[in-house]
Design a protein around this motif. Sequence first.
Motif, PDB file in Angstrom:
ATOM      1  N   ILE A  34       0.871  -0.996   0.019  1.00 25.59           N
ATOM      2  CA  ILE A  34      -0.040  -0.043   0.057  1.00 25.59           C
ATOM      3  C   ILE A  34       0.921   1.336   0.045  1.00 25.59           C
ATOM      4  N   SER A  35       2.013   1.364   0.851  1.00 26.37           N
ATOM      5  CA  SER A  35       2.877   2.411   0.910  1.00 26.37           C
ATOM      6  C   SER A  35       3.422   2.679  -0.463  1.00 26.37           C
ATOM      7  N   LEU A  36       3.828   1.663  -1.372  1.00 28.15           N
ATOM      8  CA  LEU A  36       4.538   1.722  -2.660  1.00 28.15           C
ATOM      9  C   LEU A  36       3.451   2.199  -3.517  1.00 28.15           C
ATOM     10  N   TYR A  37       2.154   1.761  -3.478  1.00 27.66           N
ATOM     11  CA  TYR A  37       1.155   1.904  -4.238  1.00 27.66           C
ATOM     12  C   TYR A  37       0.620   3.595  -4.058  1.00 27.66           C
ATOM     13  N   THR A  38       0.802   4.110  -2.931  1.00 25.45           N
ATOM     14  CA  THR A  38       0.399   5.176  -2.583  1.00 25.45           C
ATOM     15  C   THR A  38       1.414   6.385  -3.012  1.00 25.45           C
ATOM     16  N   LEU A  39       2.836   5.859  -2.883  1.00 26.31           N
ATOM     17  CA  LEU A  39       3.718   6.834  -3.227  1.00 26.31           C
ATOM     18  C   LEU A  39       3.680   6.975  -4.845  1.00 26.31           C
ATOM     19  N   SER A  40       3.452   5.854  -5.501  1.00 25.74           N
ATOM     20  CA  SER A  40       3.634   5.766  -7.025  1.00 25.74           C
ATOM     21  C   SER A  40       2.302   6.676  -7.599  1.00 25.74           C
ATOM     22  N   ASP A  41       1.277   6.516  -6.704  1.00 29.04           N
ATOM     23  CA  ASP A  41      -0.037   6.901  -7.536  1.00 29.04           C
ATOM     24  C   ASP A  41       0.117   8.257  -8.078  1.00 29.04           C
ATOM     25  N   PHE A  42      -0.457   8.427  -9.178  1.00 25.93           N
ATOM     26  CA  PHE A  42      -0.423   9.514 -10.275  1.00 25.93           C
ATOM     27  C   PHE A  42      -1.916  10.147 -10.288  1.00 25.93           C
ATOM     28  N   GLY A  43      -2.946   9.039 -10.392  1.00 21.02           N
ATOM     29  CA  GLY A  43      -4.192   9.703 -10.881  1.00 21.02           C
ATOM     30  C   GLY A  43      -4.824  10.466  -9.534  1.00 21.02           C
ATOM     31  N   ALA A  44      -5.132   9.882  -8.474  1.00 24.17           N
ATOM     32  CA  ALA A  44      -5.821  10.685  -7.400  1.00 24.17           C
ATOM     33  C   ALA A  44      -5.002  11.932  -6.838  1.00 24.17           C
TER      34      ALA A  44
END
Lengths: 533, 354
Positions: free
Chosen positions: A208-218
């Motif tokens: 989840i941390s990596l997903y959040t860090l690399s999230d671009f859309g939201a």
Amino acid sequence: MNFFSANKSAYRMPPSLFVFITLFVAFIMVIPLLYLLLRIIQLSLDDLLVLVSNRAFQTLTRSLILMICVTTLSSIIAIPLAWITARTHLPFRKIWIILVMLPLVIPSYVGAYLFLSVFGPTGLFQKGLEVLFEIQRLPDIRGLFGATIVLSLLSYPYLFITLRGAISGLDISMEESSRILGHNRFWTFIKVTLPQLRFPFVSGALLISLYTLSDFGAVSIFNYNTFSWTIYQQYNSLVDRSMSALFSIIFVLLAFLIVLIEFKTRGFQKYYRIGSGISRKPKPISLGFWKFPVYLFLSVVIGFSLILPISMLFVWLFKGMYFGDSIVFSWSPIFNSIFVSVSSALLIVFFSFAASIILVRYSLTGNRFFESISYLGFVLPGVVVAISVVYFAANYIGILYQTTVVLILAYVILFFPVALGAIRSVLLQINPRLEDAAHGMSHNYFSVLFRINVPLMKPGLIMGFAMVFLLVMKELPVTLILGPLGFKTLATEVWSFSSEAFFASAAVPALIIILICSLPMLVIIIWDKRIGD
Amino acid sequence: MSLLKCSSVFKAFGNIEALCDVSIDVNPGDILAIVGESGCGKTTLLRAIAGFETIDNGEINIKGQTVSSDQIHVLPENRNLGMVFQEYSLFPHMNVESNIIFGLRSYDSIEKKNRVKEVLDLVRLPGYENRYPHELSGGQQQRIALARSLAPNPTLMLLDEPFSNLDSVNRVDMLNDLQSIIRDSQMATILVTHDKEEAFSVADNLAVMVDGKINQYDKPNEIYFYPKNYKVAKLVSNAEFISGNVNNGVVDCFLGSFPYFDSTGQIDSKSEVTVMIRFGDFRAVYDPNGNFFVTSIEFKGSNYIVTVKSFKGATYIKSVESLDTNLAINSKVNLVPVNSDPLLVFPKISEEND
């Protein structure tokens, strides 16, 4: 033939095609690292000042705060869900499990724009309140608050999957021992159950941390400047791309640091692996009075993460049709999306198959090195991969620049680890003697591969294909940066329509993405043993 | 007063009767072994006593207090029992000392330390306080599990297949150790096992369970020599069962005519029966005109186990022969009884091999 070495595959020569593929994958995997190294070498004194600038510091804090908030909120959602679906006598358990996992099919930019359209400054919710209670203004959900809510609602399934798997795999006699030693159910949960979930919790939280860090859309829709979004803006400004490279360096260092922390925790893993596994399934706990709060909780989570987004898409679509908005629809983004998803999924599954054979069946020098770099894709954020591939393609393989080939190469870097994980784990379960037996019946190498390995590895191959397909279908930043000029996919369509507030036009591709992604998602749910009972 | 008393306990899972009219009695210092095949209900009984299963009918009393009935269910944490599970279930995130202290809630810290030392001495692993479970061998883990359960001085100790995860060498050692540890601590114990040797060597009393019912409840030697029915006999002995007829106080079977004993009390003076031939009841004697021939000879160190088969039937009879035997495979032999003890007979069973 030497009888005793017949079983040791390491004695045989590995097929050169597979070695070549593995080396090739290793080469593309290190492109982003090479690019960053190159950038570091070229750093001037001014650049170093940027690295310690206020802006860099702010971006870092913002990214960290968002990461902590999302991980916390997802844990608050995922821990009870995992426990309830693993241990209690929940009616229609299977259906609830599928429903709480489905938010994974909603891309973050879709979720974010829908939330914005409902709870935003002039959103439906505010309008409703204005009519009913004459409330003129709501607190703005853009920024940290909105990004946290949306990203948590869309990423909690990662933690849910690992935790639920871990809870159903727990040795129930551990808890029974605690009970018979005089501790009640509550203290048993605190003192015996929770400590054993530490490792799976940390690995889920890492995802989840990596997903959040690399999230671009939201973050882009909620205008919350994290590394991903800042790097993209810098990159797009075209003025000075070295800035984006500098931020990428900090970003990647941060990601590595987080993975390092996870590895530290993993050191304790051995504490959790004693005994010979579970012998008895725990008796489901009947919910009794708790049934109502549990249903309420499940409904709120599924309502906000799944039903609200999907029904809002329909609302926008029908509203647009009713008011005669010009809804732009064309077939080409659908074809493009399916084309890149299918071709990169096929390619990545093939690469992973070859690499897993080399990694598992042969002890070659370099295997360990390959293993560690193959997980880079997990750590590297999409935008960083994209700009490094652009740099590489533009400078060294000009012919391929601005083609889908380069785009697919970038997907390989990002999603290869996902497929490799799934495929490697099934190969590890196959006894190499089966292959030896087939060789003994005078089948040649490739005949054995196709008649023994491929059928036995089918669950992993299908799972790998489904996951990569799903991820490519939802992927946005890499597609935006690397897609050939005029190359539109469903994801880029949603993004461009929604960023210009053409909600009705954005609804069509968004719905199609969700629909198409649900198919591989169902495949994943069916094939993943951690989810079945 | 008995420590534990189960009176007519019934428990069903759906249509399956796991416990059917089960009554047992355990007195202070007793070791009761419950033997049966897997699925016979023995573990359910143990779990019902521990409080992990409710019961449908009947009553379970511990020290005169009802802990389970169709109305009452005292939670496991309030029963003051000790239990060692098949998989030992030491808490992997705690060292040996913390594992043992886990059950010692009402002790102060000095008492805790002392008690840990005491029980570690008892299980012969002194100085192991700071080890973690994954650093221990299977046998050591099991002893620590035993120490952990003994530490709070439970009313009764429950052991669920405690040896099934040990290899055969460890098993014998542990069996001896366990017996002396239990004797030393004078703890009343119930041992659930599928292994008859384990049960015979440890227990004061034996309960043989078949399909949720206790078929025989007695001293181990009584059960060994006088099994009450065919199922018990089959479970507790190494024997072959062949068909025969009783008539005029003797039983006729293809081995000849012999005196018989009816431990079931159900056999008419003239009827078809199943005869129990124990391992070693007969000896194989070389005879060129014999009706039997040797099919296999197993070397056992101090003797041979010789298996013979009749030319007609399909029954294999095993005999124990000394090391100087002159028999070889395919030798023709005759079977002669080792002594004049009566053979046990049971009402005719259809499933026996003939």
